[in-house]
Design a protein around this motif. Structure first.
Motif, PDB file in Angstrom:
ATOM      1  N   TRP A  99      -2.916   4.966  -6.787  1.00  0.00           N
ATOM      2  CA  TRP A  99      -1.621   4.449  -7.250  1.00  0.00           C
ATOM      3  C   TRP A  99      -0.579   5.561  -7.179  1.00  0.00           C
ATOM      4  CZ3 TRP A  99      -1.301   0.063 -11.307  1.00  0.00           C
ATOM      5  CH2 TRP A  99      -2.288  -0.878 -11.055  1.00  0.00           C
ATOM      6  N   LEU A 136      -2.490   5.179   3.665  1.00  0.00           N
ATOM      7  CA  LEU A 136      -2.107   4.064   2.786  1.00  0.00           C
ATOM      8  C   LEU A 136      -3.226   3.693   1.813  1.00  0.00           C
ATOM      9  CD1 LEU A 136       0.008   1.690   5.059  1.00  0.00           C
ATOM     10  CD2 LEU A 136       0.713   3.652   3.710  1.00  0.00           C
ATOM     11  N   ALA A 179       2.297   2.043  -3.127  1.00  0.00           N
ATOM     12  CA  ALA A 179       1.229   2.246  -4.106  1.00  0.00           C
ATOM     13  C   ALA A 179       1.426   1.338  -5.318  1.00  0.00           C
ATOM     14  CB  ALA A 179       1.154   3.722  -4.529  1.00  0.00           C
ATOM     15  N   THR A 180       1.722   0.079  -5.039  1.00  0.00           N
ATOM     16  CA  THR A 180       1.922  -0.873  -6.128  1.00  0.00           C
ATOM     17  C   THR A 180       0.593  -1.254  -6.776  1.00  0.00           C
ATOM     18  OG1 THR A 180       1.696  -2.791  -4.670  1.00  0.00           O
ATOM     19  CG2 THR A 180       3.909  -1.912  -4.962  1.00  0.00           C
ATOM     20  N   GLY A 181      -0.496  -0.980  -6.089  1.00  0.00           N
ATOM     21  CA  GLY A 181      -1.804  -1.279  -6.665  1.00  0.00           C
ATOM     22  C   GLY A 181      -2.213  -2.737  -6.522  1.00  0.00           C
ATOM     23  N   ILE A 239      -3.061  -6.282  -4.705  1.00  0.00           N
ATOM     24  CA  ILE A 239      -3.424  -6.911  -3.435  1.00  0.00           C
ATOM     25  C   ILE A 239      -3.272  -8.404  -3.642  1.00  0.00           C
ATOM     26  CG2 ILE A 239      -5.178  -7.213  -1.653  1.00  0.00           C
ATOM     27  CD1 ILE A 239      -6.505  -4.652  -2.598  1.00  0.00           C
ATOM     28  N   SER A 251      -3.042   6.125  -1.004  1.00  0.00           N
ATOM     29  CA  SER A 251      -1.930   5.764  -1.899  1.00  0.00           C
ATOM     30  C   SER A 251      -2.370   4.642  -2.833  1.00  0.00           C
ATOM     31  CB  SER A 251      -0.715   5.306  -1.088  1.00  0.00           C
ATOM     32  OG  SER A 251      -0.225   6.355  -0.289  1.00  0.00           O
ATOM     33  N   HIS A 252      -3.066   3.665  -2.239  1.00  0.00           N
ATOM     34  CA  HIS A 252      -3.542   2.513  -2.997  1.00  0.00           C
ATOM     35  C   HIS A 252      -4.591   2.939  -4.034  1.00  0.00           C
ATOM     36  CE1 HIS A 252      -4.733  -1.612  -3.754  1.00  0.00           C
ATOM     37  NE2 HIS A 252      -5.967  -1.323  -3.430  1.00  0.00           N
ATOM     38  N   LEU A 300       0.837  -1.201   0.000  1.00  0.00           N
ATOM     39  CA  LEU A 300       0.000   0.000   0.000  1.00  0.00           C
ATOM     40  C   LEU A 300       0.870   1.249   0.000  1.00  0.00           C
ATOM     41  CD1 LEU A 300      -2.679  -1.044   2.657  1.00  0.00           C
ATOM     42  CD2 LEU A 300      -2.992  -0.941   0.182  1.00  0.00           C
TER      43      LEU A 300
END
Lengths: 427, 427
Positions: free
Chosen positions: B324, B317, A276-278, A280, B320-321, A273
């Protein structure tokens, strides 16, 4: 030393996942008896009335010296942050920094209920091994290997890993050495094969980052015609001694490959998170495939702490979010990930409070407003915090007692870590 | 009582968002001076060397008596959980339960750095008001109103809110009463209008759940031809005294309506994830629209704690998610949401450590491994936990000192909460 822990509420994580009340007898570093009233001559009695005992948590993926960068240069995009801040600071790393950051992180881990960790980092790894033995924590440690970025020869690079193994393997039952090629995009296929061959020959764990970002997957498809886990599989690198960190951007076919090999993943939700890799990580698919799912914090630079209690909560909630279903990954699953599965991933005989297991035990004070009322202790997962942890015992040795470190000088370690951090980030 | 806090590192949250070192002088419950070395005759000196001082956090949406249900009946789907567990237990609520749950939650909030909260709940609200005055915490409290579910008359239902206001408004500067119609799907348009009219006439806050789930939005479109926030706007219920809880499943048009009205939202990320609502509140859009964004934990039954430090981390977080992009909602934004914005939402003159403000101040011990090293204190947001909080001062009165409650009997409150919880869930 024998220890008798009296009158605890015990979240055993044993085969039947029982919650029991009573005593725990620890002999020769191992758990001898659990539950009921135990009579024994013991060198040390621990009064655990009003406390919850649970197996020490296993942090299955981190880079502990990076605690020196905790909160340094936040609010930057990954690329800038690495190029302008982290890499220049890392270029200055000396043994004293690795020591200072390692000692600091070990204090932080123990205070938050973690008794075992899995690490790879880039330099002076002897210092991390020394810190493990000096503090008495349990760990699997590897030298991160890269040959593509640095354009080194694979065999030369491999030696960093093998010489660490030669020097430290077998020195202590608390410390294992792993082979740790950094990632498929920083290591050649040659290095990955060599590292896995060596790990297989010596029965070492194999620890690698994989499928953390979408870009990595697309690059892999373009360059290798395979997704990252398919590629690792084609190199023969998946087996029950393999621990894959992240493994978030995966297809069902890839989670099935991991499961079929009996390999482990370390899911690191906070770091995913934060960066911010996107992605899950689809834990339900991994569980269905029979993979061994563990949890990690990742390094503090991308978290920014080693708080596994927090990671456990993030993990469960993000799975509820991912599947729009709060039951797909249960609270019991999360306890399993952070205890027995973590221990299994690293090959330690720990992770549950049951006879014959290594005595890695943590106590939390239930007489805390955030842990009241007590309905089912497993559900305290969602409100436990490090301030509730009073005691930690590792391999039968008390490390933390009633909130104080038994033999570690916490104040000094904190002062030294601050000095080391200042030194690294000064220009 | 005057207080002189000596030698702190101060995260002021003042207009310039300065971090300063030095002293804080508190006189007559208000902050008189900040920074540098202050000389004053003071009744109480607090040594804050090695500590971080920050404004007490504001929990902008919760239901504090629900702490009695913390960890009760986890692992159920929402509908079953409500029908089979929570509603039958809530039907038994007596004044003693509201008192016990409220006292427990207040302890928990103070221990985790929260000095002010915004609540609505369903019964015996006098007990919550008494608990606020007895403990010395700051709060905005409303009686949750429903006329559709219970099929009561809107005017009769309204009286629950107005009689609470008549009884308690003006009793203490620490306590405000709000009008709190539960949600657009549980309240008639008549009740919503009556509640808002009364709130406007008496200058009270208006607190309502909205757009928490996708189903709610679709039902609203089908039944009313409007999305929930559009509907509220059409009833004239949006202004700067309005606090909308959740407000996650919204269009850009709706966030613009909130911003144009100068209204507030309380984003409750942990509860949204736990209940698997699927919605992530688009905070960047709210900020662009000029809305006042605050944060809340929601009730412990859907969290399961009142830990705002954790909520702050989840909030950053998840943004951020969502985008992205780790910079879209900054760490400074999050501190603002949890302090000055929360205070503004509830109409309190608090939320920053600057002269003239109410003295709601929290201290955290920086000599903790998870808060070391110190690079920029704001970034400690990501590793601060309740175990680091040593002191809490509310309206100039020390409530928590060096980890101990000054005048509250914590042990007794915990025992009483356990008894009350056992009583509620027994069949």
């Amino acid at each position: 030393m024998d220890i008798l822990i009296k009158d605890a509420l015990i979240l055993t994580q044993d085969a039947r996942r029982e919650l029991v009340r009573g005593d725990i007898l620890v002999q020769d570093g191992k758990i001898a008896k659990v539950g009921g009233s135990i009579r024994a001559k013991s060198e040390e009695k621990i009064d655990a009335k009003g406390k919850l005992a649970f197996p020490g948590l296993v942090n299955a993926h981190t880079h502990i010296p990076m605690s020196l960068f905790r909160g340094y240069a936040e609010g930057m995009h990954l690329h800038d942050w690495l190029e302008k801040k982290i890499w220049p600071a890392e270029a200055k790393l000396k043994p004293k920094h690795i020591r200072a950051g390692s000692m600091l992180s070990i204090l932080e881990m123990v205070r938050s209920g973690t008794t075992c960790f899995n690490d790879m980092y880039v330099a002076h790894m002897d210092e991390m091994c020394k810190a493990v033995l000096e503090t008495g924590i349990r760990a699997s440690v590897g030298h991160a290997l890269f040959d593509l970025v640095k354009k080194t020869d694979a065999k030369d690079e491999l030696k960093k890993g093998t010489s660490l193994a030669e020097k430290w393997s077998g020195k202590s039952s608390l410390l294992k050495i792993s082979m740790a090629p950094h990632a498929p995009y920083t290591c050649s296929d040659g290095l990955i094969r060599l590292a896995k061959d060596y790990a297989r020959k010596k029965n070492l764990s194999f620890h690698m980052h994989i499928s953390e970002t979408r870009k990595e997957v697309f690059d892999s498809l373009r360059e290798k015609g395979k997704r990252p886990i398919e590629y690792l599989d084609s190199l023969g690198a998946l087996d029950s001694n393999t621990v894959l960190a992240h493994a978030s951007w995966v297809t069902k076919r890839e989670s099935a490959l991991v499961g079929k090999a009996g390999a482990s993943i370390s899911h690191n939700p906070v770091a995913n998170l934060k960066l911010a890799t996107g992605g899950i990580c689809p834990l339900h698919e991994y569980l269905e495939a029979g993979a061994n799912v563990a949890l990690g914090t990742d390094g503090t630079a991308s978290n920014n702490c080693h708080n596994m209690l927090e990671t456990m909560k993030f993990a469960q909630l993000m799975q509820s979010h991912l599947y729009w279903d709060p039951l797909r990954v249960s609270i019991q699953n999360i306890w399993d990930f952070a205890t027995i599965n973590g221990a299994k991933a690293l090959g330690f005989n720990s992770g549950s409070i049951s006879p014959g297991k290594e005595a890695d035990i943590v106590l939390a004070d239930l007489r805390s407003p955030n842990l009241c009322p007590l309905h089912d202790a497993r559900n305290l997962l969602f409100s436990l915090h490090p301030g509730n942890i009073t005691d930690a015992i590792i391999a039968g040795k008390p490390i933390l007692r009633e909130g104080k470190f038994v033999s570690l000088d916490e104040e000094k370690i904190i002062v030294e870590a601050q000095e080391a951090a200042d030194d690294l980030v000064s220009s």
